[in-house]
Each structure stands twice: as structure tokens, then as C-alpha cells.
Design a protein around this motif. Structure first.
Motif, PDB file in Angstrom:
ATOM      1  N   LYS A  76      -7.135   3.011   7.035  1.00 34.57           N
ATOM      2  CA  LYS A  76      -6.863   3.136   5.603  1.00 34.57           C
ATOM      3  C   LYS A  76      -7.323   4.488   5.092  1.00 34.57           C
ATOM      4  O   LYS A  76      -8.202   5.125   5.668  1.00 34.57           O
ATOM      5  CB  LYS A  76      -7.552   2.018   4.823  1.00 34.57           C
ATOM      6  N   VAL A  77      -6.666   4.907   3.991  1.00 35.73           N
ATOM      7  CA  VAL A  77      -7.135   6.075   3.259  1.00 35.73           C
ATOM      8  C   VAL A  77      -7.530   5.543   1.892  1.00 35.73           C
ATOM      9  O   VAL A  77      -6.707   4.930   1.203  1.00 35.73           O
ATOM     10  CB  VAL A  77      -6.019   7.131   3.095  1.00 35.73           C
ATOM     11  N   GLU A  78      -8.790   5.724   1.500  1.00 33.44           N
ATOM     12  CA  GLU A  78      -9.236   5.192   0.212  1.00 33.44           C
ATOM     13  C   GLU A  78      -9.014   6.234  -0.868  1.00 33.44           C
ATOM     14  O   GLU A  78      -9.600   7.302  -0.839  1.00 33.44           O
ATOM     15  CB  GLU A  78     -10.698   4.783   0.301  1.00 33.44           C
ATOM     16  N   ASN A 123      -2.236   2.575   3.347  1.00 36.25           N
ATOM     17  CA  ASN A 123      -1.977   2.758   4.774  1.00 36.25           C
ATOM     18  C   ASN A 123      -0.505   2.481   5.014  1.00 36.25           C
ATOM     19  O   ASN A 123       0.269   2.369   4.057  1.00 36.25           O
ATOM     20  CB  ASN A 123      -2.913   1.899   5.635  1.00 36.25           C
ATOM     21  N   SER A 152      -6.363   1.731  -2.075  1.00 38.99           N
ATOM     22  CA  SER A 152      -6.270   2.299  -0.737  1.00 38.99           C
ATOM     23  C   SER A 152      -4.817   2.317  -0.310  1.00 38.99           C
ATOM     24  O   SER A 152      -3.978   1.627  -0.883  1.00 38.99           O
ATOM     25  CB  SER A 152      -7.058   1.474   0.267  1.00 38.99           C
ATOM     26  N   LEU A 163       0.470   8.560   7.048  1.00 42.59           N
ATOM     27  CA  LEU A 163      -0.526   7.508   6.785  1.00 42.59           C
ATOM     28  C   LEU A 163      -1.060   6.886   8.068  1.00 42.59           C
ATOM     29  O   LEU A 163      -0.371   6.851   9.079  1.00 42.59           O
ATOM     30  CB  LEU A 163       0.117   6.411   5.930  1.00 42.59           C
TER      31      LEU A 163
END
Lengths: 403, 334
Positions: A158-160, A169, A167, A152
Motif C-alpha cells: 500500500k501507499v498511504e 494500491n 491509502s 502502484l
């Protein structure tokens, strides 16, 4: 003559039995007494005392944000050790409950897949079971935790998963949460009424099937009731909640950037890792239990049901699984108990469950080992007994009704 | 029935062997070694190498105690303990001494049934951050995620520090130091907090030790020292005076290499320490050359420090002798 009667007395199996019982009881009492007096002596030597007064003292340490800390509004230095105890229980229960549900689903899936005709599915399930149940749980815990962490972005990235809504992270998984508006109570009552109606329809449908062989079109009726209830709510009070979406800041002090914790439900990565590890590990065992259960149902049963014109799905659902459950449930109970107890390994990766915060941090601060370990044992015993009671009840229901 | 009886006897036997006796010295003499509780790996304090040899300043203290009792610094066995387990292990009698960079606090001294036998390292809690964050002071840490160990005073200190400065933070507390380092290294936390000596030691385990810096603030006093069970004064005295002997030896110039020749010294303080004058060892329940044996085994305090803690880059600082500007001060042997 007299001696002879003494021999008779000793040779009497019943008398000997009683004597042995008395001796055993005396020995047990002696052992317990020794333990108690020894403990008391050691307490005196070390100038310690038993007591639960510490429970109302304030706990001066911070706990990572979890369901428990939210429920009990934990604040370091204000909340007491009682709160710490209950936060630990809630967090243990949470991960155990989530783990039981997910492990059951995955376990059943894998168990059925192991018996599949499809070579790829079958091989996948076999590899899954053999790998996961043969690697120690603690290693899997570390694997998931550090894999999750390494995969991560840090808290300023962030990863949406669902743009703007869900989201993830390094700080965790951020979910929106509902803010209840006026009218939420009314809406809740309407939903309860609807669920009650659906339950009644279900019963009615079963009764009708027993009498006439024709069930009601249950799913269609249930869907109708649900839609109707939603329509009533919308017409009477409107939408009874608003979503609070996670807010992400990219400016400001560097440590303040990232998701703002108070705008979202935060699922910390420790919790995710514990959940993954417990679920996947236990699912491997459940898969084998399910497989053995299904294989215990004789082939004649499914052949007979196919001969009666049932589809493959109906055969599995109505004939094979109900009979397999009788074999599955007792060992399944043990797996649920194991999962709950294994959750205490979570202390290794900083998930604040009972063993970590109560038997760890709190015990080091107040030093009441006997009391605290006792309280903790009570919790695990209660969980285990409740699970057993429930599963025994379920087992009775699923047992073969002999006619 | 038979099975049950066997079981009851086995259980009873276990209960009896589990007894912790008050006279630790007798127990230690009977079993022939000192059981010493140490950390699970903290370079400089207690750390095991590939072949299982323990080194460190805390380890040296245990060796010194073993040497004072048996004349042999190797008659000691080590039990690696997490911070969470350490006091329970000591109270239950599993170990004889806890020498595991443990902070002396009032609660621990009064409520846990333990006694601190002295201080072998004066430390303070510090904070380490990745240099890339550009943080210069602990006062800029509002909103930080902080990694540390459970069951230590660091959890309490850091909470106090943030509360008193009205700053918010999240605490992620692991059972073992290795996981703290790994999680901090992976970026789970912005800050790693623990005693400054431990920061220096754990830093060597990071992927890039130079990409991190220790903030200037020292937020607590952490006097670290050996701990024994309360209620056994003789054992308490042995541990306390072994530590004092090492510090006195430094002050008097007695070293590992000259300890034997120093026995012929004209200085009465050295004679008393090394047992050629007076009866100090026997008063402790040991032999009169107890301190000489301890120094022979591990060297004086300075030698032990140079071998163990100094390689971490930690200067003596407050741990220098009182006569050299520090606060290390041992009562005299007389």
C-alpha cells in the motif's frame, strides 16, 4: 386552354411545394415501413421474438464493486437484468458527473492560464491543451490505466496518502466511510436549516447591495451560522457518526491479505483511470472555449472597470467572466454531452458502465439486441436532453439583459 | 428541401443495402468470398501476423468453407471481433460464419437465433495464477481478484464456481483479451481465467511466461465451434459438413498432399468424401469435389491441428479421434 391551366397548376410554387412535401412524406413512410418489415422478417427467419421478459431474469455474472453495485446490493445469480441496467446507468452517471465537475475546474484554470502574463504558466497551459486534445481519448484511457497500474504496489502492499485513513494500491483507492449513529437525522435537519438560513442571507445581501450599494458581510455571517449549527449539533446529540477506517491485513491466506473491502469505500483503479482520462481530455477543449470567451470581451470593458477603481480580481469576477459566460456556455454544453457519451469507451478498461455490462455482458447472455440497444439509446438521449435543458436554462440566465 | 430529399434518398438506399438475405450461399457467391468473423488475436485459433495473414484452427475452418464453395481457400475475408460484438455481427449479416473459439451452449443455440454447426475444439475453462502466490488449487482462491473477457461464458462459469464453493471474488472484465493480459501482467488480478487453450496462447504474451502456472481444476465444458445464423439450413449444412469432412479425412488418412491421388482410391468411403462416387456435393449446393478442395486448402483436421494449436504445447487430449482415445467423431459421408 385546358392544357394551359394544367401548366399553371404545376408552375404554382405553392402547389409544387405541397407535392414535394407529400412525395417526401411518402418516401419516409416507405423507408420506415421497409425497415420495420425487414426487421420483422429477419426476426422470423432467425426464430427470435421481441420482448422485455428477460429483464426480470437473474443475471448470473459478477460485477466489479462500484457505486452502482453498492446502491443496488448486487448479488450474482440473485439480482436481475433490471439491476444490471440501473447499475450501468449509475456508474455512467457517476463518472460523467465527476468528469464534468473536474473538467470544468481544470478547463477554466487552463483557459485563464493561457491568457496569463506569466510566460511559464502560459506555456504550460498551451502545451497541455495542444498535447491532450490531439491524442485520441482511447489511448489516453489506456495510458492512464496502465500508468496507474504500473505505478502502484499490488494488493498486498500500500501507499498511504493519509496514514491509516486514505491509502491506495492496485485494488484501488481506499477511503474511510462514516457510520451514522443515533441522532444523525436530527443533525441532518439542523444542517439543512443552517443551509437554508445561509441562502436567505445571501439573497438579502444581494437585495441590499442593489438598493444601497453596500452588501452584508456575507462570508462572515455564513461562517457564523455554520459554526453555530455545528455547536448545536455537538451539544444536543454529540458527534453523529463514526469513521470506519480501512483495515489492512498482512497475515492469513495470501489472497485474503490487503485491504478488507467491507471496511472502506473502494474506488477501483478502472474508475480512477476513466475519470482522469475523461477529465483531462475534456478540460483541454474547455480551456480553449474559456479562452475564446474571455477574448471575446472587449478590452474597453476591463479598462473601464479598472478606471472605476475595481481590483484585477473584481474586474475578472464581476465584469469579464459574466460577459464571457455568454460565449462560453453553448459550446460548453457540447463538451459536457461529449464527455458523457465518451464515458462509454470505459468498456475497454473494464469499468462496469452501461455499455460494458448491459450492452456487453448482459446482451451476450440474453441476445435481445434491439431491445437492449433501444434501452441504452434512451439512457444516453435522456442524459443529453437533460444536460441541454439545464444548460439552456443557465444560458438564458447568463444572457445579456437588454435594456 | 432539396437537401432533405437527397438525405432521405441516401438513408433509404442505406436501409436497402443493409438487408440481410436468407440465402447466404447465394450472397457469398455473388460477392465472391466468405466473410468470416474471428478473434482479435488468439494464437493457435485465429491470429494475424505482421503482414496481416490469418492463421489458426478457426481460420482454417473458414478457409475450408471458402475452398468447398469456390475451390480456393483464399476467397475469405476476416473480421476481427470482440467477444461482445460477435453475435450481433453474425445476426446482422455482417459476417457469414462466426469461427471465433465460441462455446456452444443451450442459450446461444435457442435464444440468440444462432446455430452451432459442430465442434472443432473441445475445451474447458481453467485458471492461471502467478507461481509466486503459492496457490495450488482453485479451492484456495477465496478473496481473489479475477481478470477475464466480457461477453463470454467464462464470466458465468467463474461466478457459478465461486458461488457454489461459497467463496468471494471480484471480477474485472475487459472487452479485449490484450487488455486482460496486460492488466493481469501488471498485477491487477491474482487470477486470469479463460478457456485452457486460450490460457496457453495468451501466456506467451506475458513478460515472464514461466512465472505463472495453470491450476489443475477445469471448471466447465467449453465445446468451441463455428456458428451460423438460424434459418438457413443450406448454409448450416455446408459449414457443418465441411468440418465433418476435415475430421473424416483424418480418419480415412486423406491428407493435403495425397488428396488428389486418393481420388483413385478403392475405398468407397474415400471416394464418397472426395466426390468420385455419389452426388454429395451437389446435394449441398456445391460441386462434388467440395471436400477435396477443402482438404487441399487446409489439410485434414490433424494437419490443421498440428500447424496451429499444437505449437502452443497443447496435446490432442480429448480432441484426438474417437478411434485414438479422444471424442472427435464425425458422422459418415453417405
Amino acid at each position: 386552354m385546358k392544357e394551359h391551366s394544367v401548366f399553371q397548376f404545376v408552375n404554382d410554387a405553392r402547389v409544387r411545394g405541397i407535392l414535394a412535401q407529400v412525395a417526401l412524406l411518402a418516401f419516409a413512410v416507405f423507408c420506415i415501413g421497409w425497415l420495420v418489415s425487414n426487421t420483422a422478417q429477419n426476426f422470423e427467419d432467425q426464430d427470435k421474438s421481441l420482448g422485455f421478459g428477460f429483464l426480470v431474469q437473474a443475471a448470473g455474472f459478477q460485477i466489479a464493486p462500484t457505486l452502482g453495485t453498492w446502491l443496488f446490493d448486487y448479488e450474482a445469480g440473485v439480482s436481475t437484468y433490471w439491476d444490471v441496467y440501473f447499475i450501468g446507468i449509475v456508474n455512467t452517471l457517476l463518472v460523467a458527473a465527476l468528469g464534468v465537475v473536474a473538467a470544468t475546474i481544470i478547463g477554466f484554470l487552463m483557459g485563464v492560464m493561457r491568457l496569463s502574463q506569466n510566460l511559464i504558466l502560459r506555456s504550460f497551459a498551451t502545451v497541455y491543451v495542444e498535447v491532450l486534445r490531439n491524442i485520441p481519448l482511447l489511448l489516453q484511457l489506456f495510458f492512464w490505466y496502465f500508468t496507474v497500474l504500473r505505478a502502484l504496489p499490488d494488493k498486498r502492499g500500500k501507499v498511504e496518502l493519509l496514514p491509516g485513513v486514505v491509502s491506495v494500491n492496485l485494488e484501488g483507492l481506499f477511503l474511510p466511510y462514516p457510520i451514522w449513529q443515533s441522532g444523525a437525522g436530527v443533525a441532518g435537519v439542523i444542517m439543512l436549516v443552517a443551509l437554508g438560513a445561509i441562502w436567505a442571507v445571501n439573497r438579502r445581501s444581494q437585495q441590499r447591495q442593489l438598493l444601497t450599494g453596500h452588501p452584508l458581510p456575507f462570508w462572515r455571517i455564513a461562517g457564523g451560522i455554520l459554526l453555530g449549527a455545528l455547536a448545536v449539533i455537538w451539544l444536543s446529540v454529540g458527534v453523529p457518526f463514526e469513521w470506519s477506517l480501512p483495515v489492512f491485513k498482512e497475515t492469513g491466506p495470501i489472497l485474503r491479505r490487503g485491504f478488507q473491502g467491507d471496511t472502506a469505500i473502494v474506488v477501483i483503479p478502472e474508475m480512477l483511470a476513466v475519470w482522469f482520462a475523461l477529465t483531462l481530455y475534456t478540460a483541454a477543449f474547455i480551456a480553449e472555449i474559456v479562452r475564446s470567451g474571455i477574448m471575446a470581451v472587449s478590452k474597453g470593458q476591463s479598462e473601464a472597470s479598472v478606471a472605476m477603481g475595481m481590483t484585477r480580481g473584481q474586474t475578472l469576477r464581476l465584469v469579464v467572466i459574466p460577459q464571457a459566460l455568454r460565449v462560453i456556455i453553448p459550446p460548453l454544453t457540447s463538451q459536457y454531452l461529449n464527455l458523457t457519451k465518451n464515458s462509454s469507451l470505459a468498456v475497454a478498461i473494464a469499468y462496469p458502465e452501461l455499455v460494458s455490462i448491459f450492452a456487453g455482458t448482459a446482451m451476450n447472455n440474453v441476445g435481445k439486441e434491439i431491445e437492449m440497444v433501444g434501452m441504452m439509446m434512451c439512457v444516453y438521449l435522456t442524459f443529453s436532453l437533460l444536460t441541454s435543458f439545464f444548460m439552456n436554462w443557465f444560458n438564458k440566465r447568463a444572457m445579456l439583459v437588454e435594456r | 428541401m432539396k437537401k432533405l430529399l437527397t438525405f432521405a434518398i441516401a438513408a433509404g438506399a442505406m436501409a436497402i443495402t443493409g438487408l440481410a438475405s436468407a440465402a447466404t450461399l447465394d450472397d457469398v457467391r455473388t460477392k465472391g468470398y466468405v466473410q468470416c468473423g474471428v478473434s482479435q488475436g488468439l494464437p493457435g485459433f485465429s491470429n494475424a501476423d505482421d503482414s496481416g495473414n490469418w492463421t489458426g484452427i478457426d481460420v482454417d475452418l473458414c478457409r475450408a468453407v471458402a475452398a468447398a464453395i469456390f475451390g480456393d481457400g483464399d476467397k475469405v475475408r476476416f473480421t476481427p471481433l470482440s467477444a461482445k460484438q460477435r453475435f450481433t455481427a453474425l445476426s446482422s449479416g455482417e459476417i457469414d460464419i462466426l469461427s471465433r473459439n465460441t462455446t456452444w451452449t443451450m442459450t446461444r443455440d435457442t435464444q440468440l437465433g444462432l446455430n452451432f454447426a459442430g465442434v472443432n475444439y473441445y475445451d474447458g475453462q481453467g485458471m492461471m495464477v502467478p507461481s509466486g502466490l503459492g496457490v495450488k488449487s482453485a479451492m484456495e482462491l477465496d478473496g481473489a481478484n479475477i481478470c477475464t473477457n466480457t461477453g463470454t461464458t467464462t464470466e458465468l462459469n467463474i461466478t457459478d464456481f465461486f458461488r457454489s464453493n461459497k467463496m468471494s471474488f471480484n471480477l474485472v472484465a475487459f472487452e479485449k483479451a490484450d487488455e486482460v493480459v496486460a492488466a493481469y501482467d501488471a498485477g491487477r488480478c491474482d487470477v486470469y481465467t479463460t478457456d485452457r487453450s486460450a490460457l496457453a496462447a495468451q501466456r506467451t504474451k506475458l513478460t515472464d511466461p514461466n512465472a505463472h502456472k495453470v491450476l489443475p481444476e477445469i471448471i466447465s465444458k467449453e465445446p468451441l465451434g463455428p456458428v451460423v445464423r438460424q434459418g438457413d439450413d443450406q448454409w448450416f449444412n455446408i459449414v457443418r459438413w465441411t468440418l465433418n469432412a476435415l475430421i473424416n479425412a483424418e480418419e480415412l488418412g486423406v491428407t493435403q498432399s495425397n488428396v488428389q491421388s486418393m481420388k483413385n482410391s478403392d475405398n468407397p468411403a474415400i471416394k464418397r468424401l472426395l466426390g468420385t462416387e455419389g452426388n454429395f456435393g451437389e446435394e449441398l449446393g456445391l460441386e462434388n469435389n467440395w471436400a477435396a478442395n477443402a482438404i487441399q486448402a487446409v489439410g485434414n483436421y490433424a494437419e490443421s491441428y498440428e500447424k496451429t494449436v499444437a505449437p502452443l504445447g497443447l496435446a490432442r487430449g480429448v480432441n484426438a479421434l474417437w478411434s485414438a482415445g479422444g471424442i472427435m467423431y464425425a458422422p459418415p459421408v453417405r
